[in-house]
Enzyme design. Structure first.
Site, PDB file in Angstrom:
ATOM      1  N   CYS A   1       0.805  -1.233   0.000  1.00  0.00           N
ATOM      2  CA  CYS A   1       0.000   0.000   0.000  1.00  0.00           C
ATOM      3  C   CYS A   1       0.836   1.280   0.000  1.00  0.00           C
ATOM      4  CB  CYS A   1      -0.941   0.015   1.200  1.00  0.00           C
ATOM      5  SG  CYS A   1      -0.181  -0.494   2.756  1.00  0.00           S
TER       6      CYS A   1
ATOM      7  N   HIS B   1      -2.766   6.436   4.343  1.00  0.00           N
ATOM      8  CA  HIS B   1      -1.355   6.617   4.653  1.00  0.00           C
ATOM      9  C   HIS B   1      -0.913   7.978   4.115  1.00  0.00           C
ATOM     10  CE1 HIS B   1      -1.325   2.530   5.792  1.00  0.00           C
ATOM     11  NE2 HIS B   1      -0.802   1.975   4.725  1.00  0.00           N
TER      12      HIS B   1
END
Lengths: 349, 349
Positions: free
Chosen positions: A131, A251
């Site tokens: 990710c 994130h």
């Protein structure tokens, strides 16, 4: 001409990423003929709704993949290692969201905006990158293409949802315990299977995944190695520090990079990012415009702000890159790969 | 010989840092003869206990400094600009914890472990550096002294207490609102006086202090400029990205540095840090040992972990530096300066 439809299998359908994969498939109106929802024996038997129809989750076995066109795997590395080859044997193309095959030289590791052409060489399995890597390379590729890119130094600010539903629950519980004046209980983070656990609520943990012999964590090595593979840049210098935060979704990354040219301005960077596929530029200090984990959550794009030139290095720039780790970082990138496989007629080996 | 004692004034005694200054003075058994607790007119009249005695906080005025030996200022830049020269005129030495005088070439900017000798040149005012700068230079100076230091790139993970008691309250309120399923109310962060406010709970805000014309925030420019001044290294390359987190106490920093020598190992770095004043090395991946904001809170030292060598740059290393932003980052560094002024007989100009 009637649109063709496909038999899709989602392996790990009950997990955090599996759920987002189903939402994304529905959202994209993916041409699904048949849908197989698969899981470990532990989760088998659960009912899941998809587009108004209820499906029973079945235990994933080799024979589950008979007749499947595309299998989206997100049930952990050991499941992918055991079953992805079985799915391929039965004619499915696997898009694998675990780290099991990412560094296998025979397996393309793909972020469509960056290296879609690598899909053509697949031998049945395509790996979906980590990710934190996906959002970074998506934002850096247009700069690499335009100006060259010699160096990346990244510090991450990562959400707990990357560690699954148990980590989300743990952060909620700890935050409430702290606000109640109670001791915080830590049983999951930084790494479920590791020896020690620390509270993440109102804290920052500089460990994501287990430590490697060189002192880097596995998450940091994934960012270093996967970035070079995806960008076809073995000689590019990449280093990373990965930190888990008390954030549920998205994130963020503080990225320093050195471009292949001197004399560039923030405006040059802005122009390339604004024109890039899948990138949204949110960068205006005069209106305090920049992306944050909360602002990016639930969206498929990669958001970039805080573009600045290093005061002491003419080819050095800083970027702040934010994206929903469960969407572009996982479910959406996997579904996007599946769409491109169909689009380019790559479902046969 | 009886120990000499001193008349100490604390300006901003009711604030978050002022409170920590009083705790630190008590903790250090600082030789206080007389103690004046001063504040704005708004907070004047409050009662504060110090070592079992109750003090009434008085409004800070020029004449408040008559007879004061050392005045510790932490009541905002405008108060320092107005009153620090008045205190000096009356014979006090000022240790100023605001940004008002930090870049004044006539004013020493001091972290005792780094540039204690600069105290000797003071003309009445000594500036206490920005919190995020202090902990970084304290950890990097022993490496600079041993190996040379040519470059610093830092990304910060900063606590809300740096923005005062209102920011602490805001984080608590927002976290509870979120856990209750309510909308989070944002009125303080990222910057109290700026136009827009965003929730910090379960988020990360890439803005600390206001934006400058070059796209950097003032916090980032403080780290860049103050680091060069404290370390006497105008030619050293420094760049910074500063981010506010949902953490109450302690700033963490992901620091990349380039040393003046090749061929060094993590062990070389460990040895210098372990022997350095004020630094505690907490770095053992095999036992998941590294500092975090929670583990450093309430302690005076600067903690360093995650020391790693850049895989692609022989002179490049990463450090994770954590310290209590209200102690070494503010109150303790100020009191430490006061102690050194006494120790080196520098209370007269």
């Amino acid at each position: 001409m009637a649109q063709q439809s496909y038999h899709i299998a989602v392996v790990g359908a009950t997990g955090a990423v599996g759920q987002k994969m189903l939402e994304t498939l529905a959202d994209r109106d993916f041409p699904i003929g048949e849908l197989s929802l698969l899981s470990s024996s532990r989760s088998a038997g659960q009912q899941i709704d998809f587009k108004g129809k209820s499906y029973t989750v079945k235990e994933a076995k080799p024979e589950s993949f008979e007749g499947v066109d595309i299998a989206l795997f997100s049930a952990g590395g050991s499941v992918s290692k055991a079953l992805a080859p079985e799915a391929v044997k039965r004619g499915a193309v696997v898009v694998d969201n675990t780290s099991a095959y990412r560094m296998d030289p025979e397996v393309p590791l793909v972020v469509p905006e960056v290296n879609e052409e690598d899909l053509k060489a697949h031998k049945g399995i395509i790996a979906n990158p980590n990710c934190s890597t996906i959002q970074m390379v998506a934002a850096l590729e247009p700069l690499k293409a335009a100006f060259g890119l010699s160096r990346i130094i990244v510090s991450t600010y990562q959400a707990v949802s990357g560690a699954g539903a148990v980590a989300i629950d743990e952060l909620k519980d700890q935050a409430q315990q702290f606000l109640n004046g109670e001791d915080m209980e830590a049983n999951v983070l930084p790494v479920k299977g590791d020896k020690r656990h620390f509270p993440v609520a109102f804290n920052a943990l500089p460990q994501i995944d287990v430590f490697q012999d060189n002192g880097y964590t596995y998450e940091e090595m994934k960012m270093i190695n996967e970035t070079k593979k995806i960008m076809h840049a073995e000689d590019m210098h990449v280093s990373a520090t990965c930190v888990r935060l008390p954030v549920f979704t998205s994130h963020a990354e503080s990225v320093y990079l050195e471009l292949g040219q001197d004399g560039l301005s923030v405006k040059d960077i802005h122009e390339k990012l604004a024109a890039a596929e899948g990138i949204v530029l949110e960068d205006d200090p005069s209106t305090q415009t920049y992306p944050t984990p909360l602002s990016a959550a639930g969206k498929k794009d990669v958001f970039v702000g805080r573009v600045r030139k290093d005061p002491d290095h003419d080819n050095g720039f800083h970027l702040w890159i934010v994206s929903d780790n469960l969407l572009k970082g996982a479910a959406w990138n996997s579904v996007q790969i599946a769409e491109r496989l169909i689009q380019h007629n790559l479902l046969t080996i």
